[in-house]
Design a protein around this motif. Sequence first.
Motif, PDB file in Angstrom:
ATOM      1  N   ALA A 247      22.465  -9.284   3.093  1.00 48.67           N
ATOM      2  CA  ALA A 247      22.096  -7.875   3.082  1.00 48.67           C
ATOM      3  C   ALA A 247      22.573  -7.198   4.363  1.00 48.67           C
ATOM      4  CB  ALA A 247      20.582  -7.727   2.946  1.00 48.67           C
ATOM      5  N   THR A 248      23.139  -6.006   4.225  1.00 52.57           N
ATOM      6  CA  THR A 248      23.597  -5.266   5.399  1.00 52.57           C
ATOM      7  C   THR A 248      22.442  -4.702   6.211  1.00 52.57           C
ATOM      8  OG1 THR A 248      23.776  -3.236   4.085  1.00 52.57           O
ATOM      9  CG2 THR A 248      25.751  -4.607   4.281  1.00 52.57           C
ATOM     10  N   ALA A 249      21.293  -4.517   5.591  1.00 49.35           N
ATOM     11  CA  ALA A 249      20.122  -3.989   6.289  1.00 49.35           C
ATOM     12  C   ALA A 249      18.863  -4.547   5.637  1.00 49.35           C
ATOM     13  CB  ALA A 249      20.110  -2.465   6.242  1.00 49.35           C
ATOM     14  N   LYS A 250      17.846  -4.796   6.465  1.00 48.30           N
ATOM     15  CA  LYS A 250      16.600  -5.361   5.952  1.00 48.30           C
ATOM     16  C   LYS A 250      15.426  -4.754   6.713  1.00 48.30           C
ATOM     17  CE  LYS A 250      14.174  -9.749   5.217  1.00 48.30           C
ATOM     18  NZ  LYS A 250      14.235 -11.217   5.400  1.00 48.30           N
ATOM     19  N   PRO A 251      14.471  -4.169   6.012  1.00 50.29           N
ATOM     20  CA  PRO A 251      13.327  -3.573   6.685  1.00 50.29           C
ATOM     21  C   PRO A 251      12.289  -4.627   7.066  1.00 50.29           C
ATOM     22  CG  PRO A 251      13.103  -3.286   4.351  1.00 50.29           C
ATOM     23  CD  PRO A 251      14.423  -3.981   4.566  1.00 50.29           C
ATOM     24  N   SER A 252      11.382  -4.252   7.944  1.00 51.18           N
ATOM     25  CA  SER A 252      10.233  -5.096   8.286  1.00 51.18           C
ATOM     26  C   SER A 252       8.974  -4.251   8.200  1.00 51.18           C
ATOM     27  CB  SER A 252      10.393  -5.704   9.679  1.00 51.18           C
ATOM     28  OG  SER A 252      10.547  -4.681  10.654  1.00 51.18           O
ATOM     29  N   TYR A 253       7.822  -4.919   8.135  1.00 48.94           N
ATOM     30  CA  TYR A 253       6.569  -4.217   7.868  1.00 48.94           C
ATOM     31  C   TYR A 253       5.488  -4.642   8.846  1.00 48.94           C
ATOM     32  CZ  TYR A 253       9.008  -2.831   3.715  1.00 48.94           C
ATOM     33  OH  TYR A 253       9.949  -2.308   2.871  1.00 48.94           O
ATOM     34  N   ALA A 254       4.457  -3.821   8.883  1.00 52.96           N
ATOM     35  CA  ALA A 254       3.340  -4.072   9.785  1.00 52.96           C
ATOM     36  C   ALA A 254       2.651  -5.387   9.439  1.00 52.96           C
ATOM     37  CB  ALA A 254       2.349  -2.916   9.714  1.00 52.96           C
ATOM     38  N   MET A 399       4.355  -4.524  -1.519  1.00 53.73           N
ATOM     39  CA  MET A 399       3.103  -5.293  -1.510  1.00 53.73           C
ATOM     40  C   MET A 399       2.675  -5.601  -0.078  1.00 53.73           C
ATOM     41  SD  MET A 399       1.990  -5.767  -4.622  1.00 53.73           S
ATOM     42  CE  MET A 399       0.910  -7.185  -4.517  1.00 53.73           C
ATOM     43  N   PRO A 400       1.441  -5.234   0.308  1.00 59.57           N
ATOM     44  CA  PRO A 400       0.953  -5.514   1.657  1.00 59.57           C
ATOM     45  C   PRO A 400       0.505  -6.961   1.789  1.00 59.57           C
ATOM     46  CG  PRO A 400      -0.711  -4.324   0.424  1.00 59.57           C
ATOM     47  CD  PRO A 400       0.488  -4.426  -0.467  1.00 59.57           C
ATOM     48  N   PRO A 401       0.323  -7.445   3.028  1.00 56.08           N
ATOM     49  CA  PRO A 401       0.018  -8.871   3.228  1.00 56.08           C
ATOM     50  C   PRO A 401      -1.396  -9.268   2.858  1.00 56.08           C
ATOM     51  CG  PRO A 401       0.101  -7.702   5.331  1.00 56.08           C
ATOM     52  CD  PRO A 401       0.580  -6.729   4.287  1.00 56.08           C
ATOM     53  N   ILE A 402      -2.302  -8.333   2.587  1.00 58.61           N
ATOM     54  CA  ILE A 402      -3.695  -8.697   2.299  1.00 58.61           C
ATOM     55  C   ILE A 402      -3.868  -9.267   0.898  1.00 58.61           C
ATOM     56  CG2 ILE A 402      -4.602  -7.004   3.919  1.00 58.61           C
ATOM     57  CD1 ILE A 402      -5.249  -5.216   1.470  1.00 58.61           C
ATOM     58  N   TYR A 403      -2.820  -9.241   0.082  1.00 55.53           N
ATOM     59  CA  TYR A 403      -2.896  -9.816  -1.263  1.00 55.53           C
ATOM     60  C   TYR A 403      -2.136 -11.137  -1.291  1.00 55.53           C
ATOM     61  CZ  TYR A 403      -4.483  -5.122  -2.411  1.00 55.53           C
ATOM     62  OH  TYR A 403      -5.181  -3.937  -2.433  1.00 55.53           O
ATOM     63  N   ASP A 404      -2.711 -12.112  -1.995  1.00 56.33           N
ATOM     64  CA  ASP A 404      -2.162 -13.470  -1.983  1.00 56.33           C
ATOM     65  C   ASP A 404      -1.147 -13.655  -3.104  1.00 56.33           C
ATOM     66  OD1 ASP A 404      -1.802 -15.972  -1.065  1.00 56.33           O
ATOM     67  OD2 ASP A 404      -3.811 -16.711  -1.521  1.00 56.33           O
ATOM     68  N   ASP A 405      -0.154 -14.506  -2.836  1.00 51.59           N
ATOM     69  CA  ASP A 405       0.839 -14.830  -3.856  1.00 51.59           C
ATOM     70  C   ASP A 405       0.544 -16.170  -4.526  1.00 51.59           C
ATOM     71  OD1 ASP A 405       1.344 -16.281  -1.590  1.00 51.59           O
ATOM     72  OD2 ASP A 405       3.512 -15.956  -1.588  1.00 51.59           O
ATOM     73  N   GLY A 415      -2.792 -11.700  -6.813  1.00 50.55           N
ATOM     74  CA  GLY A 415      -2.062 -10.571  -6.246  1.00 50.55           C
ATOM     75  C   GLY A 415      -2.982  -9.380  -6.156  1.00 50.55           C
ATOM     76  N   LYS A 416      -2.505  -8.247  -6.543  1.00 46.08           N
ATOM     77  CA  LYS A 416      -3.348  -7.051  -6.597  1.00 46.08           C
ATOM     78  C   LYS A 416      -3.711  -6.774  -8.049  1.00 46.08           C
ATOM     79  CE  LYS A 416      -3.748  -2.185  -5.395  1.00 46.08           C
ATOM     80  NZ  LYS A 416      -4.561  -1.918  -6.586  1.00 46.08           N
ATOM     81  N   ASP A 417      -4.876  -7.218  -8.437  1.00 47.74           N
ATOM     82  CA  ASP A 417      -5.392  -6.951  -9.790  1.00 47.74           C
ATOM     83  C   ASP A 417      -4.415  -7.407 -10.873  1.00 47.74           C
ATOM     84  OD1 ASP A 417      -7.585  -5.712  -8.544  1.00 47.74           O
ATOM     85  OD2 ASP A 417      -6.509  -3.804  -8.459  1.00 47.74           O
ATOM     86  N   GLY A 418      -3.785  -8.556 -10.655  1.00 50.10           N
ATOM     87  CA  GLY A 418      -2.845  -9.080 -11.637  1.00 50.10           C
ATOM     88  C   GLY A 418      -1.403  -8.660 -11.401  1.00 50.10           C
ATOM     89  N   PRO A 898       4.090   5.782   4.516  1.00 51.76           N
ATOM     90  CA  PRO A 898       3.312   4.540   4.432  1.00 51.76           C
ATOM     91  C   PRO A 898       2.408   4.519   3.211  1.00 51.76           C
ATOM     92  CG  PRO A 898       2.299   6.045   5.985  1.00 51.76           C
ATOM     93  CD  PRO A 898       3.568   6.714   5.519  1.00 51.76           C
ATOM     94  N   PHE A 899       1.951   3.303   2.886  1.00 49.63           N
ATOM     95  CA  PHE A 899       0.938   3.091   1.848  1.00 49.63           C
ATOM     96  C   PHE A 899       1.371   3.684   0.501  1.00 49.63           C
ATOM     97  CE2 PHE A 899      -1.354   3.933   5.939  1.00 49.63           C
ATOM     98  CZ  PHE A 899      -1.471   2.610   6.298  1.00 49.63           C
ATOM     99  N   ALA A 900       2.591   3.326   0.079  1.00 52.51           N
ATOM    100  CA  ALA A 900       3.084   3.781  -1.219  1.00 52.51           C
ATOM    101  C   ALA A 900       2.128   3.352  -2.319  1.00 52.51           C
ATOM    102  CB  ALA A 900       4.479   3.207  -1.479  1.00 52.51           C
ATOM    103  N   GLU A 901       2.002   4.179  -3.319  1.00 56.88           N
ATOM    104  CA  GLU A 901       1.107   3.947  -4.451  1.00 56.88           C
ATOM    105  C   GLU A 901      -0.340   3.800  -3.997  1.00 56.88           C
ATOM    106  OE1 GLU A 901       2.433   1.217  -7.508  1.00 56.88           O
ATOM    107  OE2 GLU A 901       4.378   1.047  -6.540  1.00 56.88           O
ATOM    108  N   ALA A 902      -0.672   4.367  -2.841  1.00 55.54           N
ATOM    109  CA  ALA A 902      -2.032   4.391  -2.282  1.00 55.54           C
ATOM    110  C   ALA A 902      -2.521   3.047  -1.777  1.00 55.54           C
ATOM    111  CB  ALA A 902      -3.027   4.947  -3.305  1.00 55.54           C
ATOM    112  N   PHE A 903      -1.685   1.995  -1.801  1.00 52.05           N
ATOM    113  CA  PHE A 903      -2.121   0.695  -1.284  1.00 52.05           C
ATOM    114  C   PHE A 903      -1.002  -0.027  -0.548  1.00 52.05           C
ATOM    115  CE2 PHE A 903       0.040  -0.595  -5.119  1.00 52.05           C
ATOM    116  CZ  PHE A 903       0.577  -1.833  -4.809  1.00 52.05           C
ATOM    117  N   GLY A 904       0.244   0.468  -0.672  1.00 53.60           N
ATOM    118  CA  GLY A 904       1.418  -0.295  -0.276  1.00 53.60           C
ATOM    119  C   GLY A 904       1.554  -0.535   1.209  1.00 53.60           C
ATOM    120  N   ASN A 905       2.629  -1.195   1.551  1.00 57.78           N
ATOM    121  CA  ASN A 905       2.916  -1.627   2.906  1.00 57.78           C
ATOM    122  C   ASN A 905       3.163  -0.455   3.844  1.00 57.78           C
ATOM    123  OD1 ASN A 905       3.126  -3.954   4.491  1.00 57.78           O
ATOM    124  ND2 ASN A 905       4.478  -4.900   2.981  1.00 57.78           N
TER     125      ASN A 905
END
Length: 1020
Positions: A247-254, A399-405, A415-418, A898-905
């Motif tokens: 990938a030419t570019a890759k984002p990172s998250y909190a 997907m934020p880190p508070i949800y498990d894979d 995950g988040k509610d399925g 931030p927080f796309a879809e009201a819960f996102g990263n």
Amino acid sequence: MRQKILLSCFLLFGWLAPLLAQTRQLSGKVVDEQAKELPGVSIVIKGTQQGTVTDVNGLYQLAVPESGSATLTFSFVGYHAQDVPLNGRTTLDVTLAPNDQSLAEVVVVGYGTQKKKDLTGAISTISSKDVAGRQTLQVSDALQGSVAGVSVTRTGGAPGSGSNILIRGITTIGTNNPLVVVDGVPVASIDNVNPGDVESVTVLKDASSAAIYGSRGAAGVILVTTKRAKSGQSSLEYTYEYGVQRATAKPSYAGVQDYMRYFNEQATNDGASQGPFAQALIDSYLDSNRVNPDLFPNTDWQKSIINRSSAPRQRHDIVFTMGMGKISTKASLGYASAGAFYDNRNYNRYLFRINNDLQVSKKLGINLDVFYKRTANQGNGNELLTTGAYNPIYEARVMPPIYDDVYANGKLALGKDGRNPLAQLREGGFTKTLNNQIGGRMSLNYKPIDGLTLTALVAPVFDLDKNKFFSKQVRFTNPDGSNSTVVNQARTVLTEGRSEGIAINGQVLANYVKEFKSGHSIDVLGGFEENYRSLENLGAIRSGFALTDYPYLNSGSTELRDNSGSANESGLHSFFGRLQYSYKSKYSLQGNLRSDLSSRFANAYRRAVYPSLSAGWTISEEQFMKDIRWLSFLKLRGSWGKAGNERLLNKDGNPAYYPYLATIDFSTALFYQNGGVVPLTGGGQQVYAVENISWETSRTTDIGLDAAFLNDRLTLGADYYMKKTTDILLPLDIPLYLGYDKPNQNAGVLKVKGWELEMAWRDRIDKLTYSVSANLSDAKSTVGDLKGTEFREDQIIRNGSEYNEWFGYISNGLFQTQDEINGAPVLNVTTKPGDVRYVDINKDGKITTDDKVLLGGALPRYLYGGNLRADYAGFDFGVSFQGVAKKLSRLNSEAVQPFAEAFGNMPADMIGKFWSVNNTAEQNQQATYPRLSRTSNAANYALSDYWLINGGYFRLKNVTLGYTLQQPGVKKVGIQSLRFYVSANDVFSLSKFPKYLDPESASYAYPIVTTLMAGATIRF
């Protein structure tokens, strides 16, 4: 059978006879006019396929007939070919004279060819070396930056993806894709051709050159010519290439703790007394995660889903070439595959082509070509859908880190509610699309008298496609190991589709060419063309699968099923002609005329006539210019012409084949019947039909200059043009009481002005041959009267604007205090410190949509590109670059909100850069992003110049280094040449974009990729 065997033996004997004859050894040296050795010169015994090439010192050895009566042909790129009789000699040294290759070469134009120096229209050509040298899997990618005035854009680098092509900007509000013609036959995509099979690509940019294609030429025409065998050629070539993509570019998250802190801050900013995450939980979260990761997840979703830092790519090509007397054959078989950065995603392609040239007699020749293309694209469940597609890249980044894979026991987490993207990849099913295209081309060329060629051509193409989308229900377990009632979707669904299409092109041409002793010459072309296409689709859906590992329709529920089917066809009936006149290669005139009848319009409005005129004056041929030694060539040309567009779109953006007819749309609705609700199918007319709609017409005026200097080492081409499209079909308003959707009507006007510049320098220093080329172009579109305004989300099309110009507010930083807000014009009453401040344009004391203004063009004004090529002692080196300038791009909401879809990263780049009540006043003055808030998102992220940046960029497109072995030791084992190379595509880019965004995609779709490759080509 016996006759076939005898014929085969005869042909074999005829091929071997020259080899069995008595021979003797001939040697010599080939140099240029400055006595410099010429490596790689082709030397062939005329009338045979026997030959050799000179080594790095210009020396050669060749077994020739003992009789001494043979003639040798010496040929080399950039030099005049020479035929030299042997006359019994044992040594033969030859001096080759430079050739004005760029101006004397033959260029493919509509339904014929012309010498480049005789062209009067705006035409650009790139060679096979420029196409194959880019090391791309798709021809469309190889055009990026190669031709002035041609824009090639990508939205991502997913396996199998191609590019969008525009010629000289926007032509219409609807379809702007150019017409693509391969070996004289229109095709659906330029990527149907293997880049290694391309001999040349010619771009017809102005109406005078494209008018010969009439109703399909308004957006320009791309002519692709595939390679053919020549008499005396004999080779078998194999290429293998392996590459890796990054990938030419890759984002990172909190991180997880920062995510919870900032989520809390957003909640309190929006009026909550406290956030959902207690401070004690945040402080102890990492310790809790180490003790019980199932209850306290800290998931790196990018690492979990995008589980590969690189994706593989490979290519195999086999090419067979044989030219024997009256039969010449070139056959190629190519295989390419590409993987992805995550599981269950891949692309495979097979391309086969065989071009045959048969010379039946001196007057009759036949071309018989066959090609086959097969592509297989596989993705995860719902990934390759045309609408509502599942995007693993987006899921990994939202997907934020508070949800498990995955739980510690290896079971898939909720995950988040399925909604668990990893579960979707592992167990969510698959999507497969399989496309098969087979076609042929047979043309008869008959020359009854000198100068006259009669051609009859037929070219059928068959498309047999199928797709299968198997979206599986995934059941989850709870952290304690018990079965959960949570599922990812209500049921397992299988959707299958089949489509069968046919396109037939037929042509009859008559071409007469005559040169008179007085210096006059004429070239007259007349022709008829018929195009017919039809398509039929069939679809079936079932859900409720008891066996989710058996993806076939008969295992689904018969009560949960549906099916669909559709068909369409269209035809184009055309007559056309062209007249060219030249006097002593000094004055040139050309006229084109085409008459089209299209089935897409009503009988009374089907015909359209497209004329064009062009003229050229070769000033360098005038007597008063002969003494200017540094000027090799100078030509002034001008053109005017009309071309059309019949490729209309319906209300859903799909091709419209019957826009003048009142068609019935069928749908299923629920009705209350006999005490219950039942689904029933009904039909009705949705779109009002306007019978008298007709063609969109584009008129172009072009003035151009072609020049060559310093013995043709420096060449230059320049053009200025004005293009105006009228009668653009637009969905105009009708009275609401009629109850129909807006119909298409001829109403719109669009204007484009621009210029283009192409320059090249070619030279030789001792054994070093090198060339440098560059191009630059500018195009600005201006919308004329559209009988209204069309809003396209944050862009607008209205009288006086650029096409798809950004339309929004003017910003003035961020509000810092409540005092600044009090009495100030605001967009809504909930505005608080930290929100974006907008300028009250109309001074009415409030911010409304009336304060929106035109902010600038979303399309690039300037396009540029270039190449550097060098060859020395068997080494070859190439560099290509490309870029755009004067373009405004919007920072995508996924990157800045931030927080796309009201819960996102939350993007890591935002940390420390947003306005916050926890900041000092000085820190807030330097803030880049507004305060964290969901209730203010609509206002803060409304389109304004606050979120627009300079979208220009420079990209190093390709770097290639190769070495070719042609030593005597290699040839002793029957190998003509062996080349090794390393190459890199999309090496790096320079732009104003944040480092985590690529300037071409600028969103979180599948990323643009850098590709590192190594390969080898062996020729026997």
